[in-house]
Design an enzyme around this catalytic site. Structure first.
Site, PDB file in Angstrom:
ATOM      1  N   PHE A  81     -64.884  26.985 -27.851  1.00 38.97           N
ATOM      2  CA  PHE A  81     -65.846  26.110 -28.535  1.00 38.97           C
ATOM      3  C   PHE A  81     -67.111  26.076 -27.690  1.00 38.97           C
ATOM      4  CE2 PHE A  81     -68.160  22.289 -29.506  1.00 38.97           C
ATOM      5  CZ  PHE A  81     -68.209  22.331 -30.895  1.00 38.97           C
TER       6      PHE A  81
ATOM      7  N   LYS B 159     -74.303  17.645 -21.814  1.00 33.19           N
ATOM      8  CA  LYS B 159     -73.552  16.401 -21.914  1.00 33.19           C
ATOM      9  C   LYS B 159     -73.830  15.441 -20.761  1.00 33.19           C
ATOM     10  CE  LYS B 159     -70.035  18.281 -24.992  1.00 33.19           C
ATOM     11  NZ  LYS B 159     -70.685  17.778 -26.218  1.00 33.19           N
TER      12      LYS B 159
ATOM     13  N   ASP C 208     -69.403  28.272 -19.177  1.00 33.46           N
ATOM     14  CA  ASP C 208     -69.813  27.131 -20.001  1.00 33.46           C
ATOM     15  C   ASP C 208     -69.135  25.884 -19.444  1.00 33.46           C
ATOM     16  OD1 ASP C 208     -70.130  25.131 -21.877  1.00 33.46           O
ATOM     17  OD2 ASP C 208     -69.807  26.433 -23.608  1.00 33.46           O
TER      18      ASP C 208
END
Length: 401
Positions: A141, A255, A226
């Site tokens: 994802f 984030k 990531d």
């Protein structure tokens, strides 16, 4: 109708149904707790998918944002501003890298990484134009843009959004043999999550990240990590790659970098990689804006103390010990994760992940389900041990039925 019911009905009527949130309407929040419009308090055990690593309303971050709001919030990159150089310098130092390319969201950081790897491949590695390939892992994802979902294996994320962007090879996560077999002279990068969050907090086999690092170095391929969810303290270290002593060629961050205040993301790499860009080839109106830089600078300063990483490691050990006891009791099939991050596979006969999440909500604990009967637990790193234990006790009660 209650205030909560009215708010949910209005949202259902006037917003696209691209999310299926739990039926709670948050009005205020502080630390690891959120309060709804009816005055009910809930323990946040999701932390905005790690965007709230430092908790809701963290005073240092709010004060940094407020001070910057009084000065200047946006200039665009058409001009320099007085927070930009410090932000890039401090973030590069935190990562042990040289250069930073700031964006806003995690998906933008991934898109930027794809463009960077391809440009590096053409200009530095010498790959023929239009032939660059990037290896990714199944069950990944990395966001929801059209390019990113082109290499997703999740039907919900991918279906009905084609035609898809070419240039990606998908291999099983954790399988170095498959990765090696997929590499060709046109491979420019390997893009993976050190821990796959959306897939259920999947931790790769020991030695996998080190193997990826060795293989990419051997074949002249960029290793792109990531760390948008796994980075910045969540796993008990600044970066999840550190658990294997690995430094990739490129970090993707987001984030938690915005402290739960503003969206901030960044690609961090060497001058040899990010130096391929020339003015006008890539950009963002809001990327690296003064407000974002001010908040992110405070996040970096907080991480530099090491206290949040240590807290995540210590409380994470406790979390996984307690969840491990549940795994031996017949109600939990498996527990995975690292630090204050866990994927919990509930026995299917006890309910789906959504149903377990709803039952926990009724007991004032908020988590998020993912595939099947799996729930994810990722509280803010500032959560107290007593609150964490209380939340785990609510999970035990739900599983007891």
């Amino acid at each position: 109708m209650s205030t909560t019911e009215n708010a949910i009905a209005s949202a259902e009527a006037h917003s696209a149904h691209n999310y299926h949130p739990l039926p709670v309407v948050v009005a205020t929040a502080d630390g690891a707790w959120m309060t709804d419009v009816e005055g009910r308090r809930y323990l946040d055990m999701l932390a905005g998918y790690s965007a709230l690593n430092f908790g809701h309303g963290n005073r240092r971050l709010i004060d940094a944002a407020r001070a910057q709001l009084e000065r200047v919030t946006l200039t665009s990159r058409a001009f320099h501003h007085d927070r930009f150089a410090d932000f890039c310098t401090r973030l590069a130092e935190l990562c042990g890298m040289e250069m930073v390319l700031p964006m806003n969201t995690g998906a933008e950081a991934v898109e930027t990484a794809v463009k960077t790897a391809r440009k590096w491949g053409y200009r530095v590695k010498g790959v023929p134009d239009g032939m660059a390939k990037i290896i990714v892992a199944a069950d990944n994802f990395h966001g929801r843009t059209t390019t990113v979902i082109s290499f997703s294996t999740d039907p919900e994320a991918r279906a009905d959004f084609g035609p898809y962007t070419p240039g990606f090879e998908i291999v099983p996560y954790g399988d170095l043999t498959a990765m090696r077999a997929a590499m060709t002279e046109n491979t420019v990068a390997v893009l993976i999550e050190p821990i796959q969050g959306e897939a259920g907090v999947l931790v790769p086999p020991p030695g996998y990240l080190a193997g990826v690092r060795e293989l990419t170095r051997e074949r002249g391929v960029l290793f792109i990590a990531d760390e948008i969810q796994s980075g910045l303290g969540r796993t008990g270290k600044t970066f999840a790659c550190e658990h294997e002593g690995v430094v990739p060629d490129m970090y993707l961050l987001g984030k938690a970098l915005g402290g739960g205040v503003v969206p901030v993301s960044a690609v961090v790499s060497s001058a040899a990689v990010l130096g391929v860009y020339r003015p006008g080839e890539h950009g963002s109106t809001f990327g690296g804006n003064p407000l974002a830089c001010a908040v992110a600078l405070e996040v970096i300063a907080m991480l530099n103390t090491g206290e949040y990483q240590q807290r995540a490691a210590e409380l994470g050990d406790h979390l996984h010990h307690e969840l491990g006891l549940l795994a031996g009791g017949g109600s939990v099939q498996a527990v995975r994760g690292r630090g204050l991050w866990a994927g919990v596979d509930i026995e299917p006969e006890l309910g789906t992940g959504r149903e377990i999440s709803e039952k926990l909500m009724e007991r004032r604990v908020l988590v998020k389900d993912t595939h099947g009967s799996t729930i994810r637990i990722a509280p803010p790193l500032v959560i107290g041990k007593e609150d964490l234990d209380w939340g785990l006790e609510q999970l035990r009660e739900v599983l007891r039925g």
